[in-house]
Write an enzyme that holds these catalytic residues in place. Sequence first.
Site, PDB file in Angstrom:
ATOM      1  N   HIS A   1      25.523 -19.151  22.166  1.00 26.98           N
ATOM      2  CA  HIS A   1      24.694 -18.406  23.081  1.00 26.98           C
ATOM      3  C   HIS A   1      23.413 -18.755  23.569  1.00 26.98           C
ATOM      4  CE1 HIS A   1      21.824 -14.710  23.172  1.00 26.98           C
ATOM      5  NE2 HIS A   1      22.510 -14.356  24.171  1.00 26.98           N
TER       6      HIS A   1
ATOM      7  N   SER B   1      26.276 -11.754  24.870  1.00 30.78           N
ATOM      8  CA  SER B   1      24.746 -11.263  24.463  1.00 30.78           C
ATOM      9  C   SER B   1      24.979 -10.311  23.174  1.00 30.78           C
ATOM     10  CB  SER B   1      24.006 -10.733  25.340  1.00 30.78           C
ATOM     11  OG  SER B   1      23.602 -11.889  26.123  1.00 30.78           O
TER      12      SER B   1
ATOM     13  N   ASN C   1      18.662 -11.594  20.084  1.00 28.76           N
ATOM     14  CA  ASN C   1      18.755 -10.230  20.687  1.00 28.76           C
ATOM     15  C   ASN C   1      18.565  -8.977  19.495  1.00 28.76           C
ATOM     16  OD1 ASN C   1      18.764 -11.046  23.278  1.00 28.76           O
ATOM     17  ND2 ASN C   1      20.908 -10.959  23.437  1.00 28.76           N
TER      18      ASN C   1
ATOM     19  N   GLU D   1      22.563 -20.274  20.317  1.00 28.84           N
ATOM     20  CA  GLU D   1      22.871 -19.714  19.070  1.00 28.84           C
ATOM     21  C   GLU D   1      24.279 -19.996  18.602  1.00 28.84           C
ATOM     22  OE1 GLU D   1      19.887 -16.198  18.001  1.00 28.84           O
ATOM     23  OE2 GLU D   1      20.660 -16.103  19.929  1.00 28.84           O
TER      24      GLU D   1
HETATM   25  P1  NAD Z   1      26.274 -12.308  35.982  1.00 27.86           P
HETATM   26  O1  NAD Z   1      26.778 -10.842  36.458  1.00 27.86           O
HETATM   27  O2  NAD Z   1      25.137 -12.850  36.581  1.00 27.86           O
HETATM   28  O3  NAD Z   1      27.729 -13.217  36.221  1.00 27.86           O
HETATM   29  C1  NAD Z   1      28.921 -12.980  35.907  1.00 27.86           C
HETATM   30  C2  NAD Z   1      29.885 -14.045  36.632  1.00 27.86           C
HETATM   31  O4  NAD Z   1      31.020 -13.737  36.241  1.00 27.86           O
HETATM   32  C3  NAD Z   1      29.922 -13.571  38.023  1.00 27.86           C
HETATM   33  O5  NAD Z   1      29.680 -14.795  38.931  1.00 27.86           O
HETATM   34  C4  NAD Z   1      31.212 -12.782  38.224  1.00 27.86           C
HETATM   35  O6  NAD Z   1      31.802 -13.229  39.729  1.00 27.86           O
HETATM   36  C5  NAD Z   1      32.128 -13.658  37.313  1.00 27.86           C
HETATM   37  N1  NAD Z   1      33.312 -12.875  37.110  1.00 27.86           N
HETATM   38  C6  NAD Z   1      33.388 -11.409  36.927  1.00 27.86           C
HETATM   39  N2  NAD Z   1      34.573 -11.503  36.485  1.00 27.86           N
HETATM   40  C7  NAD Z   1      35.280 -12.652  36.113  1.00 27.86           C
HETATM   41  C8  NAD Z   1      36.518 -12.937  35.618  1.00 27.86           C
HETATM   42  N3  NAD Z   1      37.408 -12.327  35.489  1.00 27.86           N
HETATM   43  N4  NAD Z   1      36.610 -14.449  35.325  1.00 27.86           N
HETATM   44  C9  NAD Z   1      35.627 -15.270  35.445  1.00 27.86           C
HETATM   45  N5  NAD Z   1      34.368 -15.030  36.064  1.00 27.86           N
HETATM   46  C10 NAD Z   1      34.264 -13.797  36.614  1.00 27.86           C
HETATM   47  O7  NAD Z   1      26.104 -12.174  34.444  1.00 27.86           O
HETATM   48  P2  NAD Z   1      25.283 -13.032  33.629  1.00 27.86           P
HETATM   49  O8  NAD Z   1      24.084 -12.400  33.318  1.00 27.86           O
HETATM   50  O9  NAD Z   1      25.587 -14.307  34.012  1.00 27.86           O
HETATM   51  O10 NAD Z   1      25.929 -12.730  32.184  1.00 27.86           O
HETATM   52  C11 NAD Z   1      27.251 -13.566  31.668  1.00 27.86           C
HETATM   53  C12 NAD Z   1      27.461 -13.412  30.204  1.00 27.86           C
HETATM   54  O11 NAD Z   1      26.396 -14.069  29.707  1.00 27.86           O
HETATM   55  C13 NAD Z   1      27.434 -12.001  29.468  1.00 27.86           C
HETATM   56  O12 NAD Z   1      28.263 -12.040  28.596  1.00 27.86           O
HETATM   57  C14 NAD Z   1      25.969 -11.814  29.177  1.00 27.86           C
HETATM   58  O13 NAD Z   1      26.064 -10.907  28.097  1.00 27.86           O
HETATM   59  C15 NAD Z   1      25.601 -13.511  28.695  1.00 27.86           C
HETATM   60  N6  NAD Z   1      24.086 -13.899  28.605  1.00 27.86           N
HETATM   61  C16 NAD Z   1      23.409 -13.426  29.530  1.00 27.86           C
HETATM   62  C17 NAD Z   1      22.176 -13.647  29.569  1.00 27.86           C
HETATM   63  C18 NAD Z   1      20.920 -13.311  30.797  1.00 27.86           C
HETATM   64  O14 NAD Z   1      20.032 -13.470  30.342  1.00 27.86           O
HETATM   65  N7  NAD Z   1      21.543 -12.711  31.785  1.00 27.86           N
HETATM   66  C19 NAD Z   1      21.524 -14.450  28.490  1.00 27.86           C
HETATM   67  C20 NAD Z   1      22.406 -14.797  27.442  1.00 27.86           C
HETATM   68  C21 NAD Z   1      23.800 -14.430  27.662  1.00 27.86           C
END
Ligand code: NAD
Length: 282
Positions: free
Chosen positions: A143, A122, A194, A155
């Site tokens: 994204h 993000s 964002n 995106e």
């Molecule tokens: P989250 O914390 O819910 O999930 C992260 C996952 O990654 C967990 O299941 C964790 O176990 C796993 N993880 C940790 N270390 C790891 C590794 N070395 N290899 C593989 N997996 C690993 O986070 P999220 O909210 O899903 O965000 C993940 C990404 O998506 C981030 O880059 C965030 O910026 C992006 N994102 C999030 C949102 C949102 O609304 N939450 C929206 C768009 C983009």
Amino acid sequence: MPASPFARVTVLGLGVLGSQIALQVAAHGPEVTAYDIDEAALEAGRGRLAAFSTAAAAQVADPEAYRSAPGRIRLSSDLADAVHEADLVIEAVPERLELKREVWARVGAAAPATTVFATNSSSLLPSAIADATGRPDRFLALHFANHVWINNTAEVMGTQETGPAVADRVQTFAEAIGMIAIRLHKEQPGYVLNSLLIPFLGAAAELLVKGVADPETIDLTWRKATGAPAGPFQIYDVVGLRTAYAIASADPRSAVWAAYLKEHYLDQGKLGVESGEGFYRY
Ligand code: NAD
């Protein structure tokens, strides 16, 4: 809808977004493998897949595709095994630059030379990660927004090194899995969404930590005065407070907000909609 240019897709990280992305892809045909770090993380991911499958099925026109999607997702806690046949790898691991670079270096060494790589980050620029992949010409950002099946923007943002044909294929893929592809012409921290959303949520946080008004009042003001369906704290709860905290703690200007979130929410297990409570109860 165009056909997907990628037949086999691997998603890294089965958290809030990774599980939704895996579900969205599996509901549209391509074979999906999802990777997370160990059995416990995969088990948590299974729970998310089931919950998001039910939530999506209640909101879309073709519920059956989403109901059956979790059963078509192969889970793996072995990174090399997860990527060795992938045409496209989409990474959704926690929002920390060093972690993402380390994961991409391992993926770059294990995936076929032709595999295309996309990060769902993000707030990090793909150019800050690109060299770690070993193939910057095949790497870009794709994204998604939370609740992928309904808030269906994707995106597509390359770096100066991304091959235009690679970005074209990823755009077609996004359309093939039911997304509205938003193609950016250049790198922009926070993309389109964002760049708008983070300052907005930051302004709401400032009103709260300064003691100007409570979350319900701030949300009510925004909804009633603009006709928007949700206020900023409702959005925080959907995004998830761990992600909000990760973004806040990366910026020294939001240190007070990060500390507030940690003390009043994270340390109490209040993580937003996902945990049943954040600024609101669910
Ligand atoms: P989250 O914390 O819910 O999930 C992260 C996952 O990654 C967990 O299941 C964790 O176990 C796993 N993880 C940790 N270390 C790891 C590794 N070395 N290899 C593989 N997996 C690993 O986070 P999220 O909210 O899903 O965000 C993940 C990404 O998506 C981030 O880059 C965030 O910026 C992006 N994102 C999030 C949102 C949102 O609304 N939450 C929206 C768009 C983009």
